[in-house]
Write a protein that holds these residues in place. Structure first.
Motif, PDB file in Angstrom:
ATOM      1  N   ILE A   1       0.836  -1.206   0.000  1.00 52.02           N
ATOM      2  CA  ILE A   1       0.000   0.000   0.000  1.00 52.02           C
ATOM      3  C   ILE A   1       0.870   1.255   0.000  1.00 52.02           C
ATOM      4  CG2 ILE A   1      -1.696   1.328   1.328  1.00 52.02           C
ATOM      5  CD1 ILE A   1      -2.793  -1.414   2.315  1.00 52.02           C
ATOM      6  N   ASN A   2       1.984   1.206   0.726  1.00 51.98           N
ATOM      7  CA  ASN A   2       2.894   2.348   0.769  1.00 51.98           C
ATOM      8  C   ASN A   2       3.394   2.719  -0.622  1.00 51.98           C
ATOM      9  OD1 ASN A   2       3.302   3.786   3.093  1.00 51.98           O
ATOM     10  ND2 ASN A   2       5.184   2.763   3.684  1.00 51.98           N
ATOM     11  N   ILE A   3       3.576   1.715  -1.459  1.00 56.79           N
ATOM     12  CA  ILE A   3       4.005   1.961  -2.840  1.00 56.79           C
ATOM     13  C   ILE A   3       2.818   2.383  -3.704  1.00 56.79           C
ATOM     14  CG2 ILE A   3       4.968   0.891  -4.919  1.00 56.79           C
ATOM     15  CD1 ILE A   3       6.549  -0.974  -3.011  1.00 56.79           C
ATOM     16  N   LEU A   4       1.702   1.681  -3.539  1.00 61.42           N
ATOM     17  CA  LEU A   4       0.525   1.948  -4.363  1.00 61.42           C
ATOM     18  C   LEU A   4      -0.022   3.355  -4.193  1.00 61.42           C
ATOM     19  CD1 LEU A   4      -1.512  -1.361  -3.890  1.00 61.42           C
ATOM     20  CD2 LEU A   4      -0.716  -0.468  -6.081  1.00 61.42           C
ATOM     21  N   MET A   5      -0.003   3.855  -2.964  1.00 61.50           N
ATOM     22  CA  MET A   5      -0.718   5.087  -2.663  1.00 61.50           C
ATOM     23  C   MET A   5       0.117   6.348  -2.846  1.00 61.50           C
ATOM     24  SD  MET A   5      -3.539   3.735  -2.200  1.00 61.50           S
ATOM     25  CE  MET A   5      -4.618   5.054  -1.662  1.00 61.50           C
ATOM     26  N   VAL A   6       1.360   6.208  -3.306  1.00 54.38           N
ATOM     27  CA  VAL A   6       2.183   7.393  -3.571  1.00 54.38           C
ATOM     28  C   VAL A   6       1.770   7.999  -4.906  1.00 54.38           C
ATOM     29  CG1 VAL A   6       4.499   8.245  -4.055  1.00 54.38           C
ATOM     30  CG2 VAL A   6       4.146   6.587  -2.222  1.00 54.38           C
ATOM     31  N   ASN A   7       1.352   9.243  -4.870  1.00 51.73           N
ATOM     32  CA  ASN A   7       0.961   9.950  -6.093  1.00 51.73           C
ATOM     33  C   ASN A   7       2.195  10.669  -6.632  1.00 51.73           C
ATOM     34  OD1 ASN A   7      -0.071  11.595  -8.101  1.00 51.73           O
ATOM     35  ND2 ASN A   7      -1.924  12.092  -6.985  1.00 51.73           N
ATOM     36  N   ASP A   8       2.897   9.988  -7.554  1.00 46.01           N
ATOM     37  CA  ASP A   8       4.123  10.588  -8.070  1.00 46.01           C
ATOM     38  C   ASP A   8       3.965  11.090  -9.504  1.00 46.01           C
ATOM     39  OD1 ASP A   8       3.877   8.185  -9.330  1.00 46.01           O
ATOM     40  OD2 ASP A   8       5.827   7.381  -8.726  1.00 46.01           O
ATOM     41  N   ASN A   9       2.700  11.271  -9.938  1.00 52.20           N
ATOM     42  CA  ASN A   9       2.513  11.828 -11.281  1.00 52.20           C
ATOM     43  C   ASN A   9       2.505  13.355 -11.209  1.00 52.20           C
ATOM     44  OD1 ASN A   9      -0.406  12.932 -11.334  1.00 52.20           O
ATOM     45  ND2 ASN A   9      -0.674  10.921 -10.432  1.00 52.20           N
ATOM     46  N   GLU A  10       2.542  13.998 -12.338  1.00 52.25           N
ATOM     47  CA  GLU A  10       2.654  15.459 -12.377  1.00 52.25           C
ATOM     48  C   GLU A  10       1.363  16.158 -11.967  1.00 52.25           C
ATOM     49  OE1 GLU A  10       2.629  17.261 -16.415  1.00 52.25           O
ATOM     50  OE2 GLU A  10       2.656  15.196 -17.136  1.00 52.25           O
ATOM     51  N   PHE A  11       0.248  15.441 -11.955  1.00 53.56           N
ATOM     52  CA  PHE A  11      -1.043  16.044 -11.609  1.00 53.56           C
ATOM     53  C   PHE A  11      -1.368  15.719 -10.156  1.00 53.56           C
ATOM     54  CE2 PHE A  11      -1.094  14.808 -16.127  1.00 53.56           C
ATOM     55  CZ  PHE A  11      -1.173  16.068 -16.698  1.00 53.56           C
ATOM     56  N   GLU A  12      -0.927  16.561  -9.247  1.00 58.83           N
ATOM     57  CA  GLU A  12      -1.062  16.282  -7.821  1.00 58.83           C
ATOM     58  C   GLU A  12      -2.505  16.335  -7.332  1.00 58.83           C
ATOM     59  OE1 GLU A  12       1.501  18.883  -5.709  1.00 58.83           O
ATOM     60  OE2 GLU A  12       3.355  17.982  -6.498  1.00 58.83           O
ATOM     61  N   PHE A  13      -3.398  16.881  -8.130  1.00 51.85           N
ATOM     62  CA  PHE A  13      -4.779  17.050  -7.692  1.00 51.85           C
ATOM     63  C   PHE A  13      -5.632  15.805  -7.928  1.00 51.85           C
ATOM     64  CE2 PHE A  13      -4.131  18.858 -11.902  1.00 51.85           C
ATOM     65  CZ  PHE A  13      -5.053  18.156 -12.678  1.00 51.85           C
ATOM     66  N   THR A  14      -5.086  14.756  -8.553  1.00 48.97           N
ATOM     67  CA  THR A  14      -5.870  13.540  -8.765  1.00 48.97           C
ATOM     68  C   THR A  14      -4.969  12.325  -8.871  1.00 48.97           C
ATOM     69  OG1 THR A  14      -7.523  12.426 -10.157  1.00 48.97           O
ATOM     70  CG2 THR A  14      -5.881  13.796 -11.283  1.00 48.97           C
ATOM     71  N   GLU A  15      -5.482  11.193  -8.423  1.00 53.62           N
ATOM     72  CA  GLU A  15      -4.807   9.907  -8.584  1.00 53.62           C
ATOM     73  C   GLU A  15      -5.254   9.226  -9.876  1.00 53.62           C
ATOM     74  OE1 GLU A  15      -2.569   6.455  -7.944  1.00 53.62           O
ATOM     75  OE2 GLU A  15      -2.428   8.435  -7.015  1.00 53.62           O
ATOM     76  N   PHE A  16      -6.340   9.722 -10.462  1.00 52.34           N
ATOM     77  CA  PHE A  16      -6.964   9.039 -11.598  1.00 52.34           C
ATOM     78  C   PHE A  16      -6.329   9.475 -12.920  1.00 52.34           C
ATOM     79  CE2 PHE A  16      -9.791   8.871  -8.050  1.00 52.34           C
ATOM     80  CZ  PHE A  16     -10.266   7.567  -8.091  1.00 52.34           C
TER      81      PHE A  16
END
Length: 308
Positions: free
Chosen positions: A151-166
């Motif tokens: 989960i620690n790996i899955l839940m890191v939002n490392d994309n450029e769009f910090e306002f969404t995980e989708f």
């Protein structure tokens, strides 16, 4: 080497443990002696009432890290600790339903001369919408650790769009867990029905037609005989979900038989938990759900052919 400490009290959890290690430098304790050692220098900063409340509370989560902290990095250091704690609480939900949450988090650094506090808000409830203490054995706490690491790996939002995980870079497991966390956060059972169903749908469906039937079949294939008549619980859950999200309410007859509403929701909560665990426990299946819709469809078509 200077060492900084981070800590937060955990609410609605009971366990007898002196110093339980989640990962290197990250611990839980129920021992007053350990708690006092961790927070002994913070009394002037946090005040007597908060100090005593932390001691009196059953479980303290704490961590030790290298004290290379500055006023500019203190927020991120405490945020990372609280984020990890939230992920471990989610992992504990994967073991069994609970209403565990954390209190205000604290950071003590620069030889205990500087202090900082912050809060990531999430006060969880059980599937009933209620909050109560849940006991965990040492073995149960240990069994949550492999899920916590994932989960620690899955839940890191490392994309450029910090306002969404989708985003296209995210995967189905991480998105499903976001809906699970939302369901646990909101005590209203109508919202819980909606978000638990949405979690399963975001995880398992690849088409827009016959979603309920397709979802029920795929849940059944993953869980096999773990929950008898699992399809019936999915169908009933979707009936309640449809009422809520399409502008209606629970029927008066349903509200008067609230035990049935809660009982079915209990099964839905357990279905979500077992499906996610089944995927995380199976490396081949876990890889499938990090790929595209075609790979997921191929997996289930193969599973159907193997059953015939």
């Amino acid at each position: 080497m200077k060492i900084a400490s981070l800590f937060t009290a955990l609410i609605n959890i009971d366990s007898e443990l002196y110093q339980f290690e989640i990962e290197k430098g990250f611990y839980l304790t129920s021992a007053d002696a350990v708690k006092k050692t961790v927070i002994k220098n913070t009394l002037p900063a946090i005040g007597g009432l908060e100090f005593q409340s932390i001691i009196d509370n059953k479980i303290l989560a704490f961590a030790y890290i290298k004290d290379n902290i500055t006023d500019e990095t203190k927020y991120n250091k405490l945020h990372d600790f609280l984020f990890s704690m939230d992920n471990y609480i989610t992992a504990l939900w994967l073991i069994k339903d609970n209403s565990i949450y954390k209190e205000l988090g604290y950071l003590s650094y620069d030889n205990n001369t500087k202090f900082f506090s912050n809060f990531i808000a999430q006060i969880n409830s059980e599937h009933t919408g209620k909050k109560k203490v849940t006991s965990y054995s040492i073995e149960e706490l240990k069994s949550a650790i492999p899920y916590y690491r994932k989960i620690n790996i899955l839940m890191v939002n490392d994309n450029e769009f910090e306002f969404t995980e989708f985003t296209p870079e995210s995967n189905r497991l991480s998105r499903a867990l976001y809906f699970i966390n939302g369901a646990r956060l909101i005590p209203d059972i109508g919202v819980k029905y909606t978000l638990f169903c949405t979690s399963l749908e975001s995880l398992l469906t690849t088409e827009t037609n016959n979603i309920k039937r397709s979802l029920a079949e795929r849940v059944e294939m993953i869980l096999k005989d773990l929950i008898p008549n699992v399809k019936s619980y999915i169908y009933k859950s979707y009936e309640y979900r449809s009422q809520i999200i399409h502008g209606n309410t629970f029927k008066e007859s349903e509200l008067k038989k609230q035990n049935k509403l809660i009982s079915n929701l209990s099964f839905l909560d357990e279905i979500c938990r077992l499906v996610i665990r089944a995927i995380m426990d199976n490396p081949e299946l876990e890889k499938v759900f990090k790929k595209n819709d075609n790979d997921i469809d191929k997996y289930f078509k193969k599973a159907v052919s193997n059953r015939v």
